[in-house]
Design a protein around this motif. Structure first.
Motif, PDB file in Angstrom:
ATOM      1  N   TYR A   4     -11.311 -87.089  15.923  1.00 55.25           N
ATOM      2  CA  TYR A   4     -11.776 -86.166  16.940  1.00 55.25           C
ATOM      3  C   TYR A   4     -12.767 -85.169  16.348  1.00 55.25           C
ATOM      4  O   TYR A   4     -12.668 -84.820  15.176  1.00 55.25           O
ATOM      5  CB  TYR A   4     -10.600 -85.380  17.501  1.00 55.25           C
ATOM      6  CG  TYR A   4      -9.609 -86.229  18.253  1.00 55.25           C
ATOM      7  CD1 TYR A   4      -9.936 -86.744  19.503  1.00 55.25           C
ATOM      8  CD2 TYR A   4      -8.365 -86.508  17.718  1.00 55.25           C
ATOM      9  CE1 TYR A   4      -9.031 -87.528  20.205  1.00 55.25           C
ATOM     10  CE2 TYR A   4      -7.449 -87.290  18.411  1.00 55.25           C
ATOM     11  CZ  TYR A   4      -7.787 -87.795  19.660  1.00 55.25           C
ATOM     12  OH  TYR A   4      -6.898 -88.560  20.342  1.00 55.25           O
ATOM     13  N   ARG A   9      -9.731 -81.219  17.376  1.00 51.29           N
ATOM     14  CA  ARG A   9      -8.748 -81.181  16.278  1.00 51.29           C
ATOM     15  C   ARG A   9      -8.060 -79.826  16.216  1.00 51.29           C
ATOM     16  O   ARG A   9      -6.849 -79.739  16.067  1.00 51.29           O
ATOM     17  CB  ARG A   9      -9.449 -81.415  14.934  1.00 51.29           C
ATOM     18  CG  ARG A   9      -9.686 -82.867  14.598  1.00 51.29           C
ATOM     19  CD  ARG A   9      -9.710 -83.090  13.093  1.00 51.29           C
ATOM     20  NE  ARG A   9     -10.641 -82.260  12.363  1.00 51.29           N
ATOM     21  CZ  ARG A   9     -11.940 -82.507  12.257  1.00 51.29           C
ATOM     22  NH1 ARG A   9     -12.483 -83.557  12.863  1.00 51.29           N
ATOM     23  NH2 ARG A   9     -12.713 -81.722  11.548  1.00 51.29           N
ATOM     24  N   ILE A  12      -5.572 -79.396  19.100  1.00 50.63           N
ATOM     25  CA  ILE A  12      -4.349 -80.174  18.839  1.00 50.63           C
ATOM     26  C   ILE A  12      -3.470 -79.417  17.836  1.00 50.63           C
ATOM     27  O   ILE A  12      -2.265 -79.291  18.030  1.00 50.63           O
ATOM     28  CB  ILE A  12      -4.698 -81.582  18.293  1.00 50.63           C
ATOM     29  CG1 ILE A  12      -5.416 -82.413  19.378  1.00 50.63           C
ATOM     30  CG2 ILE A  12      -3.433 -82.320  17.827  1.00 50.63           C
ATOM     31  CD1 ILE A  12      -5.929 -83.754  18.899  1.00 50.63           C
ATOM     32  N   GLU A  27      -1.651 -83.984  21.161  1.00 50.95           N
ATOM     33  CA  GLU A  27      -2.869 -84.767  21.383  1.00 50.95           C
ATOM     34  C   GLU A  27      -3.055 -85.033  22.881  1.00 50.95           C
ATOM     35  O   GLU A  27      -4.136 -84.820  23.435  1.00 50.95           O
ATOM     36  CB  GLU A  27      -2.735 -86.086  20.620  1.00 50.95           C
ATOM     37  CG  GLU A  27      -3.999 -86.873  20.496  1.00 50.95           C
ATOM     38  CD  GLU A  27      -3.785 -88.124  19.637  1.00 50.95           C
ATOM     39  OE1 GLU A  27      -2.938 -88.100  18.720  1.00 50.95           O
ATOM     40  OE2 GLU A  27      -4.456 -89.129  19.921  1.00 50.95           O
TER      41      GLU A  27
END
Lengths: 199, 199
Positions: A4, A9, A12, A27
């Motif tokens: 990603y 990122r 997440i 995610e």
């Protein structure tokens, strides 16, 4: 994670910090936020900031509140002669959901725990005694937990309150509703038998 | 819900909008955020806003990207002669996680679905054909799903690509790894038998 771009990122990683949320769920939620309308994401972000900005401790009972005095302490329909002592704001919410108590609360913010160095001065006992002095209370219900520390705190409070002309009660401990006696632990059963009452 | 002040209620409501998050979990997460350090909450809110602000579609392959061209299209170590066609960015991420493909991608953004009025002009087929014309491709792997619409889209693409001097392949369909034949559906088994290969 390198599949990603950095912004995804990072989202997440931030979501995965929440309790009970694993990498996979984080995610899934991040991708949902990515695809959701911008307004939804802004509202979510805004509500996170607002809860930190606006939520404070009620100056009277120490519950979570958006104002100096919480909505329960402000509610004229509550029986202000009844005061229920709980450990944490979440305990108050649990009691409110049960609908069984219509008085006001006092949140200790913890329990006595000599092992962890938490004594009477570390929880809100001074402000409790001040309320008992100043408010016209008929009954104080001690609703700390029924574990060792909650019980010890309840015993300490009962002792402290003896000096005041107020009825002091303790929330009952016994077999949970719908409980099957054979699955209930011995200590609870013993207590339930000891505190049996007329049917 | 009225047990909480408005700011907490609002946060619970916003969190409960996320997929797979019920009222109870939303409540738990909201209370966690309430108690967490202010910096954590700010970082979470910031990352939500940033993902909406910064994430864009790669101008070449249409994957999620923080820049005009995504990190895969920019990666000099990728085999740019191999192009893999997928439906959605999440499919690309799944393939990347498998580590089985080192080429570049093209994300259609959907599948052909006459029932839902989605024709060739509604997904990114024009830009795919432009890439096939302009880029020096050796192989195009069609990795749309193996459901009816994914298969139909794959057949349509294979037909369109016939005119170009490029090898066109389709991702294999068969018994999943670790799969027990007796639990695999008949259509998959039939396909696995038809596309059997030398051991």
């Amino acid at each position: 994670m390198n599949y990603y771009p950095a912004s995804i990122r990072n989202l997440i990683r931030q979501i995965a910090k929440l309790p009970g949320i694993g990498e996979k769920t984080a995610e899934r939620l991040a991708l949902h936020i990515l695809k959701a309308p911008r307004r939804d994401a802004e509202q979510l972000a805004q509500s996170i900031l607002e809860v930190k900005e606006r939520t404070q401790s009620c100056s009277r009972c120490h519950a979570w509140s958006d104002a100096t005095v919480c909505h329960i302490c402000q509610d004229a329909s509550r029986q202000i002669g009844q005061l229920c002592i709980v450990e944490q704001p979440a305990d108050m919410v649990a009691l409110e959901k049960s609908g069984a108590f219509r008085g006001v609360y006092h949140i200790l913010g913890g329990v006595l725990s000599p092992m962890n160095g938490i004594g009477p001065d570390d929880i809100r006992i001074a402000s409790l005694l001040r309320r008992i002095r100043e408010e016209d209370l008929k009954e104080v219900v001690i609703a700390t937990g029924t574990n060792v520390e909650g019980e010890a705190t309840a015993a300490y409070l009962a002792e402290q309150l003896k000096a005041w002309p107020v009825k002091v009660t303790r929330i009952a401990c016994g077999v949970p509703m719908g409980g099957d006696l054979k699955y209930v632990d011995q200590v609870t059963l013993k207590r339930a038998m000891e505190t049996r009452h007329d049917a």
